[in-house]
Design a protein around this motif. Structure first.
Motif, PDB file in Angstrom:
ATOM      1  N   ARG A  13     -33.355 -15.570 -16.486  1.00 21.14           N
ATOM      2  CA  ARG A  13     -32.276 -15.707 -15.504  1.00 21.14           C
ATOM      3  C   ARG A  13     -32.247 -14.540 -14.524  1.00 21.14           C
ATOM      4  NH1 ARG A  13     -29.358 -13.313 -19.826  1.00 21.14           N
ATOM      5  NH2 ARG A  13     -27.709 -11.844 -19.158  1.00 21.14           N
ATOM      6  N   ASP A  16     -37.308 -25.274 -16.255  1.00 21.34           N
ATOM      7  CA  ASP A  16     -36.160 -24.404 -15.957  1.00 21.34           C
ATOM      8  C   ASP A  16     -35.301 -24.963 -14.822  1.00 21.34           C
ATOM      9  OD1 ASP A  16     -37.011 -22.701 -17.940  1.00 21.34           O
ATOM     10  OD2 ASP A  16     -37.947 -21.264 -16.585  1.00 21.34           O
ATOM     11  N   CYS A  17     -35.071 -26.259 -14.839  1.00 22.76           N
ATOM     12  CA  CYS A  17     -34.391 -26.921 -13.724  1.00 22.76           C
ATOM     13  C   CYS A  17     -32.992 -27.410 -14.057  1.00 22.76           C
ATOM     14  CB  CYS A  17     -35.249 -28.078 -13.219  1.00 22.76           C
ATOM     15  SG  CYS A  17     -36.657 -27.525 -12.253  1.00 22.76           S
ATOM     16  N   CYS A  18     -32.388 -26.903 -15.104  1.00 18.55           N
ATOM     17  CA  CYS A  18     -31.000 -27.271 -15.384  1.00 18.55           C
ATOM     18  C   CYS A  18     -30.090 -26.764 -14.264  1.00 18.55           C
ATOM     19  CB  CYS A  18     -30.554 -26.673 -16.720  1.00 18.55           C
ATOM     20  SG  CYS A  18     -31.458 -27.295 -18.144  1.00 18.55           S
ATOM     21  N   TYR A  19     -28.985 -27.467 -14.073  1.00 18.45           N
ATOM     22  CA  TYR A  19     -27.984 -27.038 -13.095  1.00 18.45           C
ATOM     23  C   TYR A  19     -26.626 -27.090 -13.768  1.00 18.45           C
ATOM     24  CZ  TYR A  19     -25.208 -26.622  -8.871  1.00 18.45           C
ATOM     25  OH  TYR A  19     -24.311 -26.188  -7.922  1.00 18.45           O
ATOM     26  N   ASP A  20     -25.998 -25.937 -13.936  1.00 16.34           N
ATOM     27  CA  ASP A  20     -24.802 -25.827 -14.767  1.00 16.34           C
ATOM     28  C   ASP A  20     -23.507 -25.649 -13.976  1.00 16.34           C
ATOM     29  OD1 ASP A  20     -26.290 -26.115 -17.103  1.00 16.34           O
ATOM     30  OD2 ASP A  20     -26.720 -23.982 -17.227  1.00 16.34           O
ATOM     31  N   ARG A  62     -23.210 -19.580 -16.342  1.00  8.59           N
ATOM     32  CA  ARG A  62     -23.722 -20.758 -15.637  1.00  8.59           C
ATOM     33  C   ARG A  62     -25.128 -20.538 -15.076  1.00  8.59           C
ATOM     34  NH1 ARG A  62     -19.749 -25.233 -15.514  1.00  8.59           N
ATOM     35  NH2 ARG A  62     -17.945 -24.239 -16.452  1.00  8.59           N
ATOM     36  N   LYS A  64     -28.538 -19.256 -16.408  1.00 12.10           N
ATOM     37  CA  LYS A  64     -29.166 -18.927 -17.680  1.00 12.10           C
ATOM     38  C   LYS A  64     -30.682 -19.010 -17.558  1.00 12.10           C
ATOM     39  CE  LYS A  64     -26.542 -22.078 -19.555  1.00 12.10           C
ATOM     40  NZ  LYS A  64     -25.787 -22.983 -20.459  1.00 12.10           N
ATOM     41  N   ASP A  93     -32.738 -21.145 -18.289  1.00 14.24           N
ATOM     42  CA  ASP A  93     -33.298 -22.427 -17.853  1.00 14.24           C
ATOM     43  C   ASP A  93     -32.549 -23.020 -16.668  1.00 14.24           C
ATOM     44  OD1 ASP A  93     -30.938 -23.041 -19.130  1.00 14.24           O
ATOM     45  OD2 ASP A  93     -31.781 -24.596 -20.439  1.00 14.24           O
ATOM     46  N   SER A  94     -31.703 -22.209 -16.013  1.00 18.73           N
ATOM     47  CA  SER A  94     -30.877 -22.750 -14.913  1.00 18.73           C
ATOM     48  C   SER A  94     -30.714 -21.741 -13.777  1.00 18.73           C
ATOM     49  CB  SER A  94     -29.502 -23.168 -15.443  1.00 18.73           C
ATOM     50  OG  SER A  94     -28.834 -22.077 -16.052  1.00 18.73           O
ATOM     51  N   ALA A 128     -32.220 -23.834  -9.680  1.00 17.91           N
ATOM     52  CA  ALA A 128     -31.319 -24.693  -8.902  1.00 17.91           C
ATOM     53  C   ALA A 128     -30.289 -23.890  -8.102  1.00 17.91           C
ATOM     54  CB  ALA A 128     -30.632 -25.698  -9.820  1.00 17.91           C
TER      55      ALA A 128
END
Length: 204
Positions: A5, A30-34, A62, A64, A66-67, A70
């Protein structure tokens, strides 16, 4: 860095241009969006200064491991992402098409290192590498690492991206990159070689 991150913090604090192309080499997308369910926090993300982004990254709520991609796309820092990733299906794991349309951004998926190396880079470049790319195992804290010669060959193949990048970030990602000892081995093998490549770049 250990936790990936922190790449977003580095990109924001070290940027010299308003918009970048991102080349992301990683086992994971690593494309999560929180922020999708938190419009107030999303509005804060969009308007945040680099110092405020650093604070948000430090909290790690928010943004991290893996996020972190985005948010860079939403802020307009990254407008094009070139992916070389080995995890699963790009249709399920890469950035969502509706999200890309909303951000007026695009992504390109590369099936092999040669395609990745030949990516059409149409702007200032960020090169981002996670060392877990070189771990074939998907088990926590277990490693099935590429041979050293394979890793060195990969770096040679993508040397043009390393040379041309304005910013380079490298994540060790302990436990995803094998045992602690294996992760340290990867760092000791890869980081000096990338630094050597960078030292031969005229602009650095």
């Amino acid at each position: 860095m250990d936790d990936h991150r922190w790449a977003l913090k580095v990109w924001e604090t070290e940027k010299r241009a308003d918009h970048y192309v991102l080349a992301h080499a990683d086992y994971h997308w690593d494309c999560c969006y929180d922020f999708e369910d938190a419009p107030a926090l999303e509005a804060r993300l969009v308007s945040a200064t680099p110092a405020e982004i650093a604070e948000m990254v430090a909290v790690g709520d928010r943004i991290k491991f893996d996020s972190f991609i985005a948010p860079a796309v939403l802020r307009g820092l990254v407008r094009t992402v070139h992916f070389y990733c080995l995890q699963g299906n790009a249709d399920d794991e890469a950035l969502d098409g509706k999200f890309l349309a909303r951000c007026r951004a695009r992504q390109l998926i590369h099936p092999d290192p040669e395609s990745f190396a030949a990516a059409d880079i149409d702007g200032p470049l960020i090169f981002d590498l996670c060392l877990d790319l070189f771990n074939r195992s998907d088990q926590w804290a277990e490693g099935d690492l590429w041979m050293d010669d394979e890793i060195i060959g990969f770096l040679a193949t993508i040397e043009s991206l390393i040379h041309s990048a304005e910013i380079v970030t490298i994540s060790m990602s302990f436990n995803y990159s094998g045992t602690n000892a294996q992760t340290r081995h990867l760092a000791q093998l890869v980081v000096p070689r990338i630094l050597a490549l960078r030292s031969r770049c005229p602009q650095y």
